[in-house]
Motif scaffolding. Structure first.
Motif, PDB file in Angstrom:
ATOM      1  N   SER A  83     -42.371  11.108 -23.238  1.00 36.79           N
ATOM      2  CA  SER A  83     -42.392  11.736 -21.926  1.00 36.79           C
ATOM      3  C   SER A  83     -43.819  12.024 -21.469  1.00 36.79           C
ATOM      4  O   SER A  83     -44.133  11.945 -20.298  1.00 36.79           O
ATOM      5  N   ASN A  84     -44.697  12.364 -22.398  1.00 33.93           N
ATOM      6  CA  ASN A  84     -46.104  12.602 -22.084  1.00 33.93           C
ATOM      7  C   ASN A  84     -46.869  11.337 -22.456  1.00 33.93           C
ATOM      8  O   ASN A  84     -47.270  11.167 -23.596  1.00 33.93           O
ATOM      9  N   ASP A  85     -47.039  10.430 -21.504  1.00 31.71           N
ATOM     10  CA  ASP A  85     -47.695   9.154 -21.794  1.00 31.71           C
ATOM     11  C   ASP A  85     -49.202   9.315 -21.697  1.00 31.71           C
ATOM     12  O   ASP A  85     -49.840   8.800 -20.790  1.00 31.71           O
ATOM     13  N   ASN A  86     -49.763  10.042 -22.642  1.00 32.76           N
ATOM     14  CA  ASN A  86     -51.197  10.298 -22.693  1.00 32.76           C
ATOM     15  C   ASN A  86     -51.788   9.411 -23.785  1.00 32.76           C
ATOM     16  O   ASN A  86     -51.598   9.659 -24.961  1.00 32.76           O
ATOM     17  N   ARG A  87     -52.468   8.355 -23.369  1.00 34.21           N
ATOM     18  CA  ARG A  87     -53.041   7.400 -24.320  1.00 34.21           C
ATOM     19  C   ARG A  87     -54.536   7.234 -24.063  1.00 34.21           C
ATOM     20  O   ARG A  87     -54.992   7.315 -22.934  1.00 34.21           O
ATOM     21  N   ARG A  88     -55.245   6.960 -25.134  1.00 32.38           N
ATOM     22  CA  ARG A  88     -56.642   6.569 -25.052  1.00 32.38           C
ATOM     23  C   ARG A  88     -56.827   5.388 -25.985  1.00 32.38           C
ATOM     24  O   ARG A  88     -56.272   5.352 -27.077  1.00 32.38           O
ATOM     25  N   HIS A  89     -57.621   4.422 -25.543  1.00 28.33           N
ATOM     26  CA  HIS A  89     -57.925   3.240 -26.341  1.00 28.33           C
ATOM     27  C   HIS A  89     -59.376   3.308 -26.791  1.00 28.33           C
ATOM     28  O   HIS A  89     -60.261   3.609 -25.983  1.00 28.33           O
ATOM     29  N   VAL A  90     -59.609   3.019 -28.066  1.00 32.39           N
ATOM     30  CA  VAL A  90     -60.962   2.917 -28.613  1.00 32.39           C
ATOM     31  C   VAL A  90     -61.288   1.433 -28.625  1.00 32.39           C
ATOM     32  O   VAL A  90     -60.643   0.653 -29.334  1.00 32.39           O
ATOM     33  N   GLU A 145     -51.172   9.350 -27.838  1.00 31.22           N
ATOM     34  CA  GLU A 145     -51.452   8.227 -28.721  1.00 31.22           C
ATOM     35  C   GLU A 145     -52.901   7.761 -28.587  1.00 31.22           C
ATOM     36  O   GLU A 145     -53.422   7.633 -27.484  1.00 31.22           O
ATOM     37  N   VAL A 146     -53.540   7.497 -29.740  1.00 29.31           N
ATOM     38  CA  VAL A 146     -54.862   6.873 -29.782  1.00 29.31           C
ATOM     39  C   VAL A 146     -54.649   5.461 -30.315  1.00 29.31           C
ATOM     40  O   VAL A 146     -54.105   5.285 -31.408  1.00 29.31           O
ATOM     41  N   VAL A 147     -55.046   4.464 -29.538  1.00 30.34           N
ATOM     42  CA  VAL A 147     -54.893   3.059 -29.914  1.00 30.34           C
ATOM     43  C   VAL A 147     -56.279   2.523 -30.261  1.00 30.34           C
ATOM     44  O   VAL A 147     -57.200   2.579 -29.444  1.00 30.34           O
ATOM     45  N   ILE A 148     -56.425   2.006 -31.480  1.00 30.36           N
ATOM     46  CA  ILE A 148     -57.728   1.579 -31.990  1.00 30.36           C
ATOM     47  C   ILE A 148     -57.792   0.055 -32.000  1.00 30.36           C
ATOM     48  O   ILE A 148     -56.939  -0.605 -32.592  1.00 30.36           O
ATOM     49  N   HIS A 149     -58.812  -0.486 -31.340  1.00 29.53           N
ATOM     50  CA  HIS A 149     -59.027  -1.930 -31.275  1.00 29.53           C
ATOM     51  C   HIS A 149     -60.157  -2.314 -32.222  1.00 29.53           C
ATOM     52  O   HIS A 149     -61.088  -1.532 -32.449  1.00 29.53           O
ATOM     53  N   ASP A 183     -62.894  -7.625 -32.200  1.00 30.50           N
ATOM     54  CA  ASP A 183     -62.376  -8.765 -31.449  1.00 30.50           C
ATOM     55  C   ASP A 183     -61.496  -8.337 -30.272  1.00 30.50           C
ATOM     56  O   ASP A 183     -60.989  -9.173 -29.531  1.00 30.50           O
ATOM     57  N   GLY A 184     -61.286  -7.023 -30.095  1.00 31.68           N
ATOM     58  CA  GLY A 184     -60.503  -6.511 -28.979  1.00 31.68           C
ATOM     59  C   GLY A 184     -59.023  -6.378 -29.264  1.00 31.68           C
ATOM     60  O   GLY A 184     -58.283  -5.798 -28.484  1.00 31.68           O
ATOM     61  N   ARG A 185     -58.570  -6.922 -30.403  1.00 29.14           N
ATOM     62  CA  ARG A 185     -57.150  -6.835 -30.749  1.00 29.14           C
ATOM     63  C   ARG A 185     -56.830  -5.461 -31.336  1.00 29.14           C
ATOM     64  O   ARG A 185     -57.649  -4.872 -32.041  1.00 29.14           O
ATOM     65  N   ILE A 186     -55.623  -4.972 -31.074  1.00 24.77           N
ATOM     66  CA  ILE A 186     -55.192  -3.686 -31.616  1.00 24.77           C
ATOM     67  C   ILE A 186     -55.085  -3.805 -33.131  1.00 24.77           C
ATOM     68  O   ILE A 186     -54.470  -4.736 -33.649  1.00 24.77           O
ATOM     69  N   ARG A 187     -55.701  -2.855 -33.833  1.00 21.73           N
ATOM     70  CA  ARG A 187     -55.636  -2.884 -35.293  1.00 21.73           C
ATOM     71  C   ARG A 187     -54.954  -1.668 -35.877  1.00 21.73           C
ATOM     72  O   ARG A 187     -54.552  -1.677 -37.035  1.00 21.73           O
ATOM     73  N   ASP A 188     -54.809  -0.587 -35.076  1.00 20.65           N
ATOM     74  CA  ASP A 188     -54.176   0.623 -35.573  1.00 20.65           C
ATOM     75  C   ASP A 188     -53.874   1.544 -34.402  1.00 20.65           C
ATOM     76  O   ASP A 188     -54.384   1.342 -33.296  1.00 20.65           O
TER      77      ASP A 188
END
Length: 81
Positions: A2-9, A52-56, A59-64
């Motif tokens: 419900s809380n779509d709070n994301r950050r991408h590294v 959610e923290v999405v780590i790239h 190469d830019g691909r999601i790794r974790d």
């Protein structure tokens, strides 16, 4: 979630690492190391109520990814009791 709070590294083309919100033009933060960027992303998401923290990788691909409390972890650890 419900809380779509994301950050991408993500890697910065000029060196270092950026913390970005999806669709954002500017970075929320810039650091020299990926570890520092992950830490800062966790602080930002935590201060906003979790998410959610999405780590790239380089190469830019999601790794974790990492769920920051009180976010809704889609894959919580199993109870080993």
């Amino acid at each position: 979630m419900s809380n779509d709070n994301r950050r991408h590294v993500v890697p910065n083309q000029d060196g270092g690492w950026d913390v970005r919100a999806p669709g954002a033009q500017r970075s929320s933060a810039h650091t020299d190391t990926q570890a520092d960027a992950v830490c800062r992303a966790g602080e930002i998401v935590g201060n906003a109520g979790g998410g959610e923290v999405v780590i790239h990788g380089r190469d830019g691909r999601i790794r974790d990814s990492d769920t920051i409390a009180p976010g809704n972890d889609p894959n919580p650890p199993r109870d080993t009791k």
